[in-house]
Design a protein around this motif. Structure first.
Motif, PDB file in Angstrom:
ATOM      1  N   LYS A 129      -4.819  -1.410   0.808  1.00  0.00           N
ATOM      2  CA  LYS A 129      -4.438  -1.061  -0.562  1.00  0.00           C
ATOM      3  C   LYS A 129      -3.112  -0.313  -0.505  1.00  0.00           C
ATOM      4  O   LYS A 129      -2.885   0.447   0.463  1.00  0.00           O
ATOM      5  N   PRO A 130      -2.258  -0.474  -1.513  1.00  0.00           N
ATOM      6  CA  PRO A 130      -0.985   0.271  -1.494  1.00  0.00           C
ATOM      7  C   PRO A 130      -1.227   1.769  -1.334  1.00  0.00           C
ATOM      8  O   PRO A 130      -0.486   2.460  -0.637  1.00  0.00           O
ATOM      9  N   VAL A 133      -1.157   3.436   2.245  1.00  0.00           N
ATOM     10  CA  VAL A 133       0.016   3.411   3.136  1.00  0.00           C
ATOM     11  C   VAL A 133       0.448   4.821   3.550  1.00  0.00           C
ATOM     12  O   VAL A 133       0.692   5.077   4.732  1.00  0.00           O
ATOM     13  N   GLU A 155       5.904  -2.427   8.529  1.00  0.00           N
ATOM     14  CA  GLU A 155       5.914  -2.777   7.101  1.00  0.00           C
ATOM     15  C   GLU A 155       6.764  -4.029   6.931  1.00  0.00           C
ATOM     16  O   GLU A 155       7.486  -4.431   7.844  1.00  0.00           O
ATOM     17  N   ASP A 166      -0.663 -11.621   2.143  1.00  0.00           N
ATOM     18  CA  ASP A 166      -0.092 -10.666   1.180  1.00  0.00           C
ATOM     19  C   ASP A 166      -1.110  -9.599   0.785  1.00  0.00           C
ATOM     20  O   ASP A 166      -0.879  -8.817  -0.125  1.00  0.00           O
ATOM     21  N   LYS A 167      -2.230  -9.548   1.498  1.00  0.00           N
ATOM     22  CA  LYS A 167      -3.267  -8.552   1.180  1.00  0.00           C
ATOM     23  C   LYS A 167      -3.009  -7.218   1.884  1.00  0.00           C
ATOM     24  O   LYS A 167      -3.735  -6.262   1.675  1.00  0.00           O
ATOM     25  N   HIS A 169      -0.379  -4.001   3.285  1.00  0.00           N
ATOM     26  CA  HIS A 169       0.807  -3.294   2.806  1.00  0.00           C
ATOM     27  C   HIS A 169       1.503  -2.511   3.912  1.00  0.00           C
ATOM     28  O   HIS A 169       2.622  -2.049   3.718  1.00  0.00           O
ATOM     29  N   ALA A 170       0.837  -2.345   5.026  1.00  0.00           N
ATOM     30  CA  ALA A 170       1.425  -1.695   6.213  1.00  0.00           C
ATOM     31  C   ALA A 170       0.439  -1.905   7.348  1.00  0.00           C
ATOM     32  O   ALA A 170      -0.680  -2.384   7.132  1.00  0.00           O
TER      33      ALA A 170
END
Ligand code: FAD
Length: 425
Positions: A129-130, A133, A155, A166-167, A169-170
């Protein structure tokens, strides 16, 4: 699609097992032939100690033959969290133990020449999840400073070069992690223990344990009773047998996996070019990797239930959908195998090993035990053989879980709590 574990379907049968009645006595009886019990048995046999291993089913066919195939270093929980609860030094000590455990597996593979595709390809933890991060960045900095100088935080394009989804975020890469074919490793370990002189009895569930005069033990099975000077219990979640004391201290929890048909080189390039062991940052997360023959092994706690054929099939459907969502390039790849297994969780996700009531035990690997089970099996074997100061978990409190008398009635509530934590994060 077969409702069977890929690892067990692609290994040969164990040829070193004993047939017939049990011997009347042995110096040591080890109960449970997963990695913990097999590793202990191998160490005892290598020292010339008369050891008998009793396994309810086939060797390394419970959690040890049904797992995700990751042999990762590092603790099961985040190091910063561990440092907050145990203190920085103790957290570092645990971390180092898992490093040592991966080294121990590598040494065992080499010494016994086990053909199991052992490779140090590293683990990557992925922010799902964003909102995860920033926390992962803080964690990465702390870990790089304290225990993992070679850790790499990724990243953008660097992350895409590892995992094409694309699931995420880092990610952070821990290069010491390894992977292997779990079925062939377990089989190789059992064959090695037998070669060193251990007597291994499959399909021999232990049904009773009795303390005799002089500190000896009577270990009862349907094949007869065996008297032993020492008993080491390595039964994982111990769903059967006279292990109520352990059962009240560990939580049996299902985890589930699907394995695809082999991917083409194009499909590998479009999904997992980094070929590492991947785990995601959710509480109800996923773990995945590629096999030597390019199958995607994709697992997760898809349901909060124990493993049985109906449960495995339902979980398989959930995982297949999740796999396609994470990797659209693999949406049409057929699933070849679906299976589940049962973990032995402790509330703090740290294993326990010691002695209770004259019986030695090593349990509670908490879903992160491929490496540690091997190390602690060896250490407990040495403890049983009379060495002191070699059990790194000596003296750790191991309390009964309030309200837990055996069957895990509370699993659905644990699931609801984890779902809430994932929604909130
Ligand atoms: C689906 C799944 C995925 C996992 N993925 C990973 C992963 O990728 N990486 C990782 O590090 N860890 C993973 N784990 C955890 C890891 O597999 C375990 O921590 C490890 O294999 C534990 O080994 P063990 O020998 O302690 O237990 P087990 O392998 O469970 O062995 C215990 C043995 O005791 C036997 N037994 C029980 N009762 C009796 C009795 N009464 N008499 C005789 N024998 C008995 C059982 O039959 C069993 O063979 C996963 C586990 C599962 C289930």
């Amino acid at each position: 699609m077969q409702l069977k574990p890929y690892w067990l379907e692609t290994r040969t049968a164990f040829s070193g097992g004993q047939k017939g009645d049990l011997p009347p006595r042995a110096s040591v009886v080890v109960i449970g032939g997963g990695f913990t019990g097999l590793s202990a048995t191998r160490t005892l046999a290598r020292r010339g100690i008369d050891v008998v291993l009793l396994e309810a089913g086939e060797v390394a066919s419970a959690a040890s033959g049904r797992n995700g195939g990751h042999c990762n270093n590092g603790s099961a929980t985040d190091l910063l969290g561990l440092a907050n609860s145990l203190g920085a030094e103790e957290a570092r000590r645990y971390y180092q133990m898992y490093d040592d455990a991966v080294d121990f597996v590598e040494t065992t593979v080499r010494e016994e020449q086990i053909d199991c595709d052992f490779v140090r390809n590293g683990k990557i933890k992925l922010a799902a999840k964003p909102g995860h991060v920033e926390g992962m960045k803080r964690s990465a900095e702390y870990m790089a400073r304290e225990v993992e100088p070679d850790l790499v935080f990724l990243e953008g394009a660097d992350l895409q070069a590892e995992v094409r989804s694309d699931k995420f975020h880092a990610g952070m890469v821990m290069p010491k992690g390894a992977q292997m074919h779990m079925g062939r490793y377990g089989l190789g370990l059992a064959e090695a223990a037998a070669r060193h002189g251990a007597s291994i009895y499959e399909h021999t569930p232990v049904t009773s344990l009795k303390r005799l005069q002089g500190g000896r033990h009577a270990v009862g099975t349907a094949r007869g009773t065996i008297e032993a000077e020492a008993v080491l219990i390595c039964t994982g979640p111990s769903l059967q047998g006279p292990f109520g004391w352990l059962r009240r201290r560990t939580i049996p929890m299902g985890s589930f996996i699907v394995a695809t048909e082999p991917l083409t080189e194009e499909q590998v390039a479009a999904s997992m070019p980094g070929r590492r062991n991947c785990v995601t940052s959710r509480h109800i997360g996923n773990y995945f990797r590629l096999t030597g023959d390019n199958r995607m092994i994709f697992g997760g706690r898809a349901r909060f239930a124990l493993s049985d054929p109906a449960s495995d099939a339902k979980a398989g459907e959930i995982l297949q959908k999740s796999l396609a969502e994470h990797f659209p390039a693999l949406a049409d790849v057929p699933i070849a195998y679906t299976w589940g297994g049962v973990l032995d969780m402790t509330p703090d996700r740290l294993p326990r090993a010691g002695e209770h009531d004259g019986l030695f035990y090593a349990v509670g690997m908490s879903g992160h035990g491929v490496q540690f089970s091997n190390l602690i099996g060896d250490r407990m074997a040495r403890t049983v053989a009379g060495e002191t100061g070699v059990n790194p978990l000596e003296g750790k409190a191991f309390n009964a879980i309030p309200g837990h008398l055996g069957p895990p009635w509370f699993l659905p509530f644990v699931g609801m709590w984890y779902r809430f934590l994932d929604w909130r994060s």
